[in-house]
Design a protein around this motif. Structure first.
Motif, PDB file in Angstrom:
ATOM      1  N   PRO A  12      52.766  87.483  21.247  1.00 36.22           N
ATOM      2  CA  PRO A  12      52.709  87.198  22.824  1.00 36.22           C
ATOM      3  C   PRO A  12      53.194  86.022  23.205  1.00 36.22           C
ATOM      4  N   LYS A  13      53.015  84.866  22.174  1.00 37.06           N
ATOM      5  CA  LYS A  13      53.415  83.460  22.789  1.00 37.06           C
ATOM      6  C   LYS A  13      54.984  83.317  22.748  1.00 37.06           C
ATOM      7  N   ARG A  14      55.681  83.744  21.861  1.00 40.31           N
ATOM      8  CA  ARG A  14      57.105  83.693  22.141  1.00 40.31           C
ATOM      9  C   ARG A  14      57.675  84.644  23.259  1.00 40.31           C
ATOM     10  N   TRP A  15      56.956  85.701  23.387  1.00 45.16           N
ATOM     11  CA  TRP A  15      57.297  86.390  24.592  1.00 45.16           C
ATOM     12  C   TRP A  15      57.128  85.683  26.056  1.00 45.16           C
ATOM     13  N   ASP A  16      55.953  85.001  26.047  1.00 40.76           N
ATOM     14  CA  ASP A  16      55.618  84.230  27.327  1.00 40.76           C
ATOM     15  C   ASP A  16      56.740  82.987  27.309  1.00 40.76           C
ATOM     16  N   GLU A  17      57.284  82.581  26.252  1.00 42.57           N
ATOM     17  CA  GLU A  17      58.041  81.312  26.350  1.00 42.57           C
ATOM     18  C   GLU A  17      59.450  82.004  26.684  1.00 42.57           C
ATOM     19  N   ILE A  18      60.038  82.855  25.999  1.00 41.39           N
ATOM     20  CA  ILE A  18      61.497  83.465  26.310  1.00 41.39           C
ATOM     21  C   ILE A  18      61.574  84.345  27.428  1.00 41.39           C
ATOM     22  N   LEU A  19      60.525  84.908  28.095  1.00 35.24           N
ATOM     23  CA  LEU A  19      60.722  85.729  29.144  1.00 35.24           C
ATOM     24  C   LEU A  19      61.446  84.963  30.363  1.00 35.24           C
ATOM     25  N   PRO A  20      61.062  83.885  30.823  1.00 34.26           N
ATOM     26  CA  PRO A  20      61.454  83.103  32.174  1.00 34.26           C
ATOM     27  C   PRO A  20      62.918  82.948  31.667  1.00 34.26           C
ATOM     28  N   THR A  21      63.462  82.631  30.466  1.00 38.71           N
ATOM     29  CA  THR A  21      64.877  82.309  30.468  1.00 38.71           C
ATOM     30  C   THR A  21      65.507  83.816  30.355  1.00 38.71           C
ATOM     31  N   LEU A  22      65.110  84.838  30.028  1.00 36.98           N
ATOM     32  CA  LEU A  22      65.599  86.179  30.053  1.00 36.98           C
ATOM     33  C   LEU A  22      65.714  86.638  31.676  1.00 36.98           C
ATOM     34  N   ARG A  23      64.760  86.367  32.280  1.00 32.18           N
ATOM     35  CA  ARG A  23      64.886  86.901  34.081  1.00 32.18           C
ATOM     36  C   ARG A  23      65.996  85.716  34.543  1.00 32.18           C
ATOM     37  N   ASP A  24      65.932  84.450  34.320  1.00 31.14           N
ATOM     38  CA  ASP A  24      67.110  83.564  34.917  1.00 31.14           C
ATOM     39  C   ASP A  24      68.356  83.847  34.750  1.00 31.14           C
ATOM     40  N   THR A  25      68.402  84.396  33.329  1.00 32.61           N
ATOM     41  CA  THR A  25      69.935  84.916  32.824  1.00 32.61           C
ATOM     42  C   THR A  25      70.271  86.116  33.423  1.00 32.61           C
TER      43      THR A  25
END
Length: 581
Positions: A86-99
């Motif tokens: 969950p921690k990694r998902w919360d950290e990487i999700l904004p970057t995935l959305r921006d891309t």
């Protein structure tokens, strides 16, 4: 007397408020909920669409009135993969959305926005497409990437954001009504393609209503607006000429392929052809966000066959208007599609009955129901007569070998039905009763060991004096059985009737073994024909588990109703069989 009643009332209230009584009532309520939950779940699934089955939610979605199309769909947020922390998902999700958002904006700028009579919020559209694109791309990624560095993960992620996937996300994040293809079939099974994709925009006309046909994405988009659910309907018109070699009386099927916008608006059709006017009495709901076929067919030989009725019947309503008869040749035809707006209440009502309507049309439901009712009546009558008659001999008559015969009878209950399945089939085939209903109901008149045991136990509790008094009045054994014993065993007869009804109504193995003619199928076996919808339907999504669940619900309702109406007789009959005389 009044004081006694008040004291009794106070005592009952005190008992109800005791902790022990509260616990008992709580346990009973929880038990009732656990008992009814499968039925609620079955009904909830039966009114869902096949798209909702993927959401893993208990309750179906509630529809709202859709005044405009196209519109931005509500897309669920991307779900975290199970093997990602969950921690990694919360950290990487904004970057995935921006891309994804950047790629979507580039694609939209290069190819232009969707043309529409009514504005679509661009930012809302991009946000919805972003969530959809992230969810689709994450589902395709290799699980091992999540254990590697962010740069490696993002490189693989960007490789999935191709022009095709980005364009599909933009298109799928919109609810839209597209016209895709139109075909006509003759009775000699010739298929003629009348229109395809963008040809709709120039061939069809908006006869009335606030709408416009637009070319978009290689197809024709219908953009419309309803001010309210009480607005006048939208009418689309298409004038065409029958293909060479085909006459008006040769029409077999008329198909219009569309991509629905999940508005659940109602579509009716009118066809003026050969000087006659044909209309549909049943509406078609523009349901779900997927491709579907508007299939229209006049009465033909298909109506007499046992096939899923996946089409909407065109009924002859009379002569075509005089102006059209004089202006058109016998080979000219006019098709009108009338779209009525569905209010929130009407849309949800349509969703509730959609799967049940498809279940009714998928199989000859009423014919199967009549077969089941016939089997139920015969099986219940046979079980009641045989159990009461044979049990009287075991419980009330003295004859040599009675105890041994009763033990042999009870021993037959230990034989699995699979052991006697093949010998029984050979016997019925020798009697030439294969492919008839006889092997299913005739055994009921030869008695069931369990039912005879129940009746025997109850009859043993009846005082001998009643039978002796009947003998003094001149009654023989059969008359004593009929006039004195049967009225005393009514609760057990009711219990046997309920059990026999449930067994014969739900019987599947017997009809499956002995029947091959579909006109003789009971409902339990006939509903198995819902699977045929996949093989005969032009719509690849026409068969799904929600329709099967609707059929199961229709199958279950009579059993529940019968049990709850006669439950007190059932409980009393089962209780009395345990008493000793």
């Amino acid at each position: 007397m009044k004081e006694m009643r008040e004291k009794k009332s106070r005592n009952s209230r005190r008992w109800f408020l005791r902790p022990s009584s509260i616990v008992i009532h709580t346990v009973l309520l929880i038990s009732v909920f656990l008992f009814l939950f499968p039925f609620f779940w079955m009904y909830s699934t039966s009114v869902k669409t096949d798209e909702e089955l993927l959401d893993n939610e208990i309750f179906p979605h509630v529809l709202t009135f859709r005044p405009d199309s196209p519109y931005v769909r509500d897309v669920a947020e991307p779900a975290r993969p199970m093997d990602v922390e969950p921690k990694r998902w919360d950290e990487i999700l904004p970057t995935l959305r921006d891309t994804a958002h950047i790629e979507l904006a580039k694609y939209q700028h290069a190819h232009g926005e969707i043309p529409s009579v009514h504005d679509v919020n661009t930012e809302a559209h991009l946000n919805s497409a972003t969530d959809l694109l992230v969810a689709q791309s994450v589902a395709k990624m290799d699980r091992r990437l999540w254990t590697q560095s962010d740069s490696t993960l993002l490189t693989a992620y960007r490789g999935l954001l191709t022009d095709q996937t980005v364009g599909n996300a933009l298109a799928d994040s919109l609810g839209k009504l597209q016209l895709l293809a139109m075909q006509i079939r003759s009775l000699d099974l010739h298929v003629y393609n009348l229109l395809d994709n963008e040809q709709f925009a120039s061939a069809w006309k908006v006869e009335s209503g606030d709408a416009k046909l637009l070319k978009w994405g290689g197809s024709t988009l219908l953009s419309y607006h309803f001010g309210s659910s009480w607005d006048k309907p939208l009418v689309l018109r298409y004038d065409f000429t029958l293909p060479d070699g085909m006459r008006a009386e040769d029409l077999y099927k008329l198909s219009v392929g569309i991509r629905a916008d999940n508005s659940w608006h109602r579509v009716y059709a009118t066809l003026d052809m050969g000087g006659n006017e044909w209309k549909t009495k049943r509406c078609i709901y523009v349901a779900q966000n997927r491709e579907m076929s508007l299939l229209f067919q006049p009465p033909t030989f298909d109506d007499q066959t046992i096939r899923p009725k996946i089409w909407t019947t065109l009924h002859k309503s009379g002569k075509a208007p005089l102006s059209q008869q004089t202006a058109h040749s016998p080979k000219d035809a006019t098709l009108r599609l009338t779209i009525y707006p569905s209010s929130t209440l009407r849309a949800n009502f349509g969703k509730m009955i959609q799967n049940y309507d498809r279940a009714f049309r998928a199989v000859p439901f009423w014919m199967y129901t009549l077969n089941s009712m016939l089997l139920v009546i015969l099986c219940v009558a046979g079980s009641l007569f045989s159990a009461a008659f044979v049990a009287y001999a075991f419980a009330r008559l003295n004859w040599p070998g009675r105890s041994v015969a009763f033990l042999i009878l009870l021993a037959t209950m230990m034989l699995p039905s699979q052991v006697t399945m093949v010998p029984g089939f050979l016997i019925w085939r020798q009697l030439h009763w294969y492919n008839t209903l006889n092997p299913i109901w005739v055994p009921a008149f030869f008695g069931s060991a369990f039912f005879i045991f129940l009746m025997t136990q109850h009859m043993r509790t009846i005082p001998r004096e009643l039978e002796e008094a009947a003998r003094l009045d001149g009654l023989n054994s059969v008359q004593s059985w009929y006039y004195m014993i049967l009225p005393q065993v009514t609760p057990t007869l009711a219990a046997i009737a309920i059990l026999s009804f449930m067994g014969s109504w739900n019987e599947f193995m017997g009809p499956l073994i002995y029947l091959r003619d579909q006109t003789r199928f009971p409902l339990s076996l006939g509903l198995y024909g819902l699977g045929l919808m996949r093989t005969v339907s032009t719509d690849p999504e026409d068969f799904n588990w929600t329709v099967v669940m609707a059929g199961n619900m229709l199958m279950t309702i009579p059993v529940i109703v019968v049990f709850f109406i006669f439950q007190r007789y059932f409980v009393r009959g089962m209780t009395l069989t345990g008493m000793k005389g």
